[in-house]
Design a protein around this motif. Structure first.
Motif, PDB file in Angstrom:
ATOM      1  N   SER A 199       8.597 -21.670  15.787  1.00 21.93           N
ATOM      2  CA  SER A 199       9.063 -23.047  15.769  1.00 21.93           C
ATOM      3  C   SER A 199       9.555 -23.446  14.382  1.00 21.93           C
ATOM      4  N   ALA A 200       9.827 -22.456  13.525  1.00 22.32           N
ATOM      5  CA  ALA A 200      10.307 -22.814  12.197  1.00 22.32           C
ATOM      6  C   ALA A 200      11.768 -23.204  12.272  1.00 22.32           C
ATOM      7  N   LEU A 201      12.134 -24.143  11.446  1.00 26.31           N
ATOM      8  CA  LEU A 201      13.535 -24.552  11.401  1.00 26.31           C
ATOM      9  C   LEU A 201      14.295 -23.585  10.510  1.00 26.31           C
ATOM     10  N   VAL A 202      15.478 -23.189  10.973  1.00 28.82           N
ATOM     11  CA  VAL A 202      16.292 -22.306  10.145  1.00 28.82           C
ATOM     12  C   VAL A 202      17.658 -22.942   9.911  1.00 28.82           C
TER      13      VAL A 202
ATOM     14  N   GLN B  93      18.290 -18.529   7.205  1.00 31.38           N
ATOM     15  CA  GLN B  93      17.227 -18.716   6.221  1.00 31.38           C
ATOM     16  C   GLN B  93      16.278 -19.811   6.698  1.00 31.38           C
ATOM     17  N   PRO B  94      14.975 -19.587   6.558  1.00 32.10           N
ATOM     18  CA  PRO B  94      14.031 -20.658   6.923  1.00 32.10           C
ATOM     19  C   PRO B  94      14.320 -21.893   6.081  1.00 32.10           C
ATOM     20  N   LEU B  95      14.307 -23.034   6.736  1.00 31.32           N
ATOM     21  CA  LEU B  95      14.700 -24.271   6.067  1.00 31.32           C
ATOM     22  C   LEU B  95      13.796 -24.561   4.877  1.00 31.32           C
ATOM     23  N   ALA B  96      12.531 -24.249   5.044  1.00 27.58           N
ATOM     24  CA  ALA B  96      11.580 -24.529   3.953  1.00 27.58           C
ATOM     25  C   ALA B  96      12.016 -23.809   2.672  1.00 27.58           C
ATOM     26  N   ASN B  97      12.433 -22.548   2.847  1.00 32.59           N
ATOM     27  CA  ASN B  97      12.871 -21.772   1.675  1.00 32.59           C
ATOM     28  C   ASN B  97      14.118 -22.391   1.067  1.00 32.59           C
TER      29      ASN B  97
END
Lengths: 490, 235
Positions: A3-6, A23-27
């Motif tokens: 469920s990670a945002l990319v 890329q994962p949004l958090a990164n």
């Protein structure tokens, strides 16, 4: 993943700062601040791409989608209308950039070659036959193949398309698969795969471009008239007539409107074409909105068929038939062809299906209608059939027999004459989701078998006349108790 | 008798019922508006039968709204065939609103190759007024196509119709073994060019014509119809 945002897409600056798709949004947020994030909407993107495709129709009718962000325009034979390929490339790019898009485009002899160049060497126009040399310096990414193949190529030390092409006929084919090889050949200009244009190519078309976009009703009508006359002339020369006409209105700001007119017979009379088009325009729920103006109006004959010279005659009957045909066309254009109907005979026991209502514009050939009554007898089928049989409450009946007194739609009826049963087995019927019995056209063999094994509904029909002279068609379903009203006799 | 506003003289179409034809001056006058007010489910068939007579071999356009379809059922081509009509000449036009039905009716009546228009309207929509009636009459008068206006659950209003009929179903005779042919109690309550009358009219499905309805009725002279090999008789 999960469920990670990319990152779904990014702009040039983001790419230069090291962000990438997937890329994962958090990164991404950690790497770049401030970062403007907008939720992706793939559906809306798809719709937008389709709109752009429609808009590109102004350049050539052969436009194909290359989702999610690409288009193909087959400009074979069309470039000269725009001053040559270079001018056309400039115009397409400029017009789309003016609408706010970042555009990369290229022209080549095959679809995938142009695609690769557009993405990695945009602005290239490849002279005929020079596809292989044009793509040779492009990096492997321009092949747009799957990761497995990409890794294999990198592993083999290959860095450019040219290098891969050199190894084309060797062990490549086996390791990378026939699909890869076919794509590579198309990129090199050695083969082409057929594209699916978004719209079928019309048989004929006439169009007019306006450097100053037109807005007024009069200008639009005058244009349609001129286009109709052009088409009419060509159709006349070819001995053909149009069965389907489409008028396409291209707004300067990108919107495209299409209106279609179907006719019962091949049409080539310009005045009639114009009249039907105007009727269709008048009948639109949302009137045509020119916005800041149309810069291109086109009239397409999508289905043009040969007109048999024998159909043009001075025979009075023929003339009557044609006039009725035109009347039906006018009514169909105004109200919709599903509202102007003729009946077609079907060989079936099912009363509702014995006559099928079809658009009157369609030709189903000579009809064989089967009379149910014997000569001299009264009618066996009612003039009207209720759209759905309605249950009646039987107040009195002959034991095991038909009703003598019943209530239907709040009225009590006393039966004086009754005749029946006429047994109708509904073996070819099936119920659809609205609980209506319909003939089973288009069934698979398996479905047919399944149904043959189920108990068949059987209806016992009676025609009845009441005290007051009303004449009804009733039935009882053999498997269920209960009587139904199905039809009304005159 | 004033001729103002009357349709041009065209040969009348005999209905088959001797007294009715006599009072009508020969029969139903084509190129005119005729109104039928039907009381009851079956009586409306009378209008269809007038339309069959009026149309002859030419196309018959039946115009109604979705409303009438829901209320009275769909028109059945088999039913028309059983009555001696020809489903091949029937064109059905369904509209949503009364205004559309009137527009369609006028369009149809403008074409001289149309035999008859049957316009079926239930109730009393506002747009079906004297003006609308006059438009229909004029259109029919010019082209020669006949207009039969079928009204149900409605009261008669001022109109320009050449004839107006009030019709209910009539029961068959008790001893009639061949009961079931359409039978009507028909009153001619308005007739711009002649007298009024009250008739018991029976339809002969075999010959597609009316006849007098009384015991021991003599069959009406059969209407000449070209032999039609495509109608098969079911066993």
């Amino acid at each position: 993943m999960g469920s990670a945002l990319v990152v779904h897409a990014l702009d040039g600056r983001g790419a230069r700062l090291g962000l990438y798709v997937g890329q994962p949004l958090a990164n991404a947020r950690a790497m770049v601040q401030p970062l403007t994030v907008i939720a992706s909407d793939e559906k809306a993107d798809g719709a937008l791409l389709e709109n752009i495709t429609d808009w590109c129709d102004r350049f050539t009718p052969l436009v194909s989608l290359d989702p999610p962000y690409g288009l193909y325009l087959d400009i074979t034979g069309a470039a000269h209308l725009f001053g040559g390929e270079a001018a056309m490339l400039r115009e397409v790019t400029q017009k789309m950039t003016a609408q706010g898009f970042t555009v990369r485009a290229a022209i080549a002899g095959t679809s995938l070659c142009a695609r690769a160049l557009a993405r990695f060497a945009h602005g290239t126009i490849v002279p005929p036959g020079k596809e292989a040399s044009a793509v040779a310096p492009l990096p492997l990414a321009a092949l747009d193949c799957d990761d497995k193949n990409l890794r294999a190529l990198r592993h083999a030390g290959l860095k450019t398309i040219g290098a891969v092409a050199d190894r084309l006929h060797s062990e490549l084919s086996e390791r990378l698969g026939a699909g890869f090889v076919t794509r590579l050949k198309i990129i090199l200009g050695a083969e082409e795969k057929p594209l699916t244009p978004r719209r079928a190519l019309p048989d004929l078309m006439a169009e007019r471009r306006f450097p100053e976009p037109v807005v007024t009703q009069d200008a639009i009508t005058a244009t349609l008239q001129a286009l109709a006359e052009s088409l009419s002339e060509i159709l006349e020369r070819q001995g053909r007539g149009a069965r389907l006409l489409e008028a396409v209105f291209f707004r300067a700001d990108g919107k495209v409107d299409r209106i279609a007119v179907k006719t019962g017979e091949g049409l080539r009379d310009a005045a009639v074409m114009l009249r039907l088009l105007r009727q269709r325009l008048d009948a639109l729920a949302d009137p045509l909105d020119a916005g800041f103006g149309f810069d291109l109006i086109r009239l397409e004959a999508v289905l043009a068929e040969d007109i048999n010279p024998a159909t043009i005659s001075f025979d009075a009957n023929e003339n009557a038939r044609q006039q009725i045909g035109f009347l039906i066309d006018r009514l169909s254009v105004r109200f919709g062809d599903h509202r102007v109907q003729r009946f077609v005979a079907q060989d079936t026991h099912i009363p509702e299906a014995a006559g099928v209502a079809v658009p009157a514009q369609d030709d189903f050939g000579p009809q064989n209608w089967a009379l149910k009554r014997l000569p001299g007898d009264p009618p066996r089928r009612p003039l009207r059939l209720l759209e759905r049989p309605e249950p009646i409450s039987v107040l009195a009946s002959i034991p095991h027999g038909p009703p003598k007194r019943f209530r239907w739609r709040q009225c009590v009826q006393n039966v004086v004459h009754i005749e029946g049963p006429e047994r109708i087995a509904l073996e070819w019927w099936k119920e659809n989701s609205w609980n209506r019995l319909v003939p089973t056209l288009g069934e698979t063999e398996k479905q047919k078998k399944e149904r043959a094994e189920k108990p068949r509904p059987v209806r016992n029909y009676f025609r009845a006349e009441t005290e007051s002279g009303m004449r009804f068609w009733l039935f009882r379903d053999e498997h269920q108790t209960g009587w139904y009203m199905h039809g009304l006799f005159a | 008798m004033a001729r103002y506003g009357l349709p041009p003289d065209r040969p009348a179409i005999p209905l088959g019922h001797p007294q009715a034809d006599s009072i009508l001056g020969g029969g139903l006058r084509p190129g005119a508006l005729h109104e039928v007010f039907a009381g009851g489910w079956s009586a409306s068939g009378f209008a269809a039968l007038l339309a069959i007579r009026a149309a002859g071999a030419k196309p018959l356009f039946w115009v109604r709204r979705d409303f009438e379809g829901q209320e009275y059922g769909a028109v059945s081509p088999s039913g028309l065939l059983e009555l001696g009509g020809d489903p091949r000449q029937l064109i059905l036009v369904r509209t949503r609103k009364c205004d559309d039905a009137l527009a369609a009716a006028n369009d149809i009546l403008a074409c001289g190759h149309v035999g008859a228009l049957l316009l079926e309207i239930r109730g009393q929509p506002r747009s079906l007024d004297l003006v609308a009636s006059r438009r229909l009459s004029l259109a029919a008068g010019e082209s020669g196509a006949s207009a039969i206006l079928l009204r149900q659950s409605a009261a008669a209003q001022p109109s320009t119709a050449l004839t107006r009929w009030q019709v209910t179903s009539a029961p068959s005779r008790d001893d009639d073994e061949d009961w079931g042919n359409p039978r009507f109690d028909a009153r001619l309550v308005r007739h711009r060019t002649g007298g009024l009358g009250h008739f018991l009219m029976q339809w002969d499905s075999e010959h597609a014509v009316f006849q007098q309805a009384h015991p021991g009725a003599v069959a009406a002279a059969p209407l000449h119809r070209p032999a039609d090999p495509q109608i098969a008789h079911a066993v």
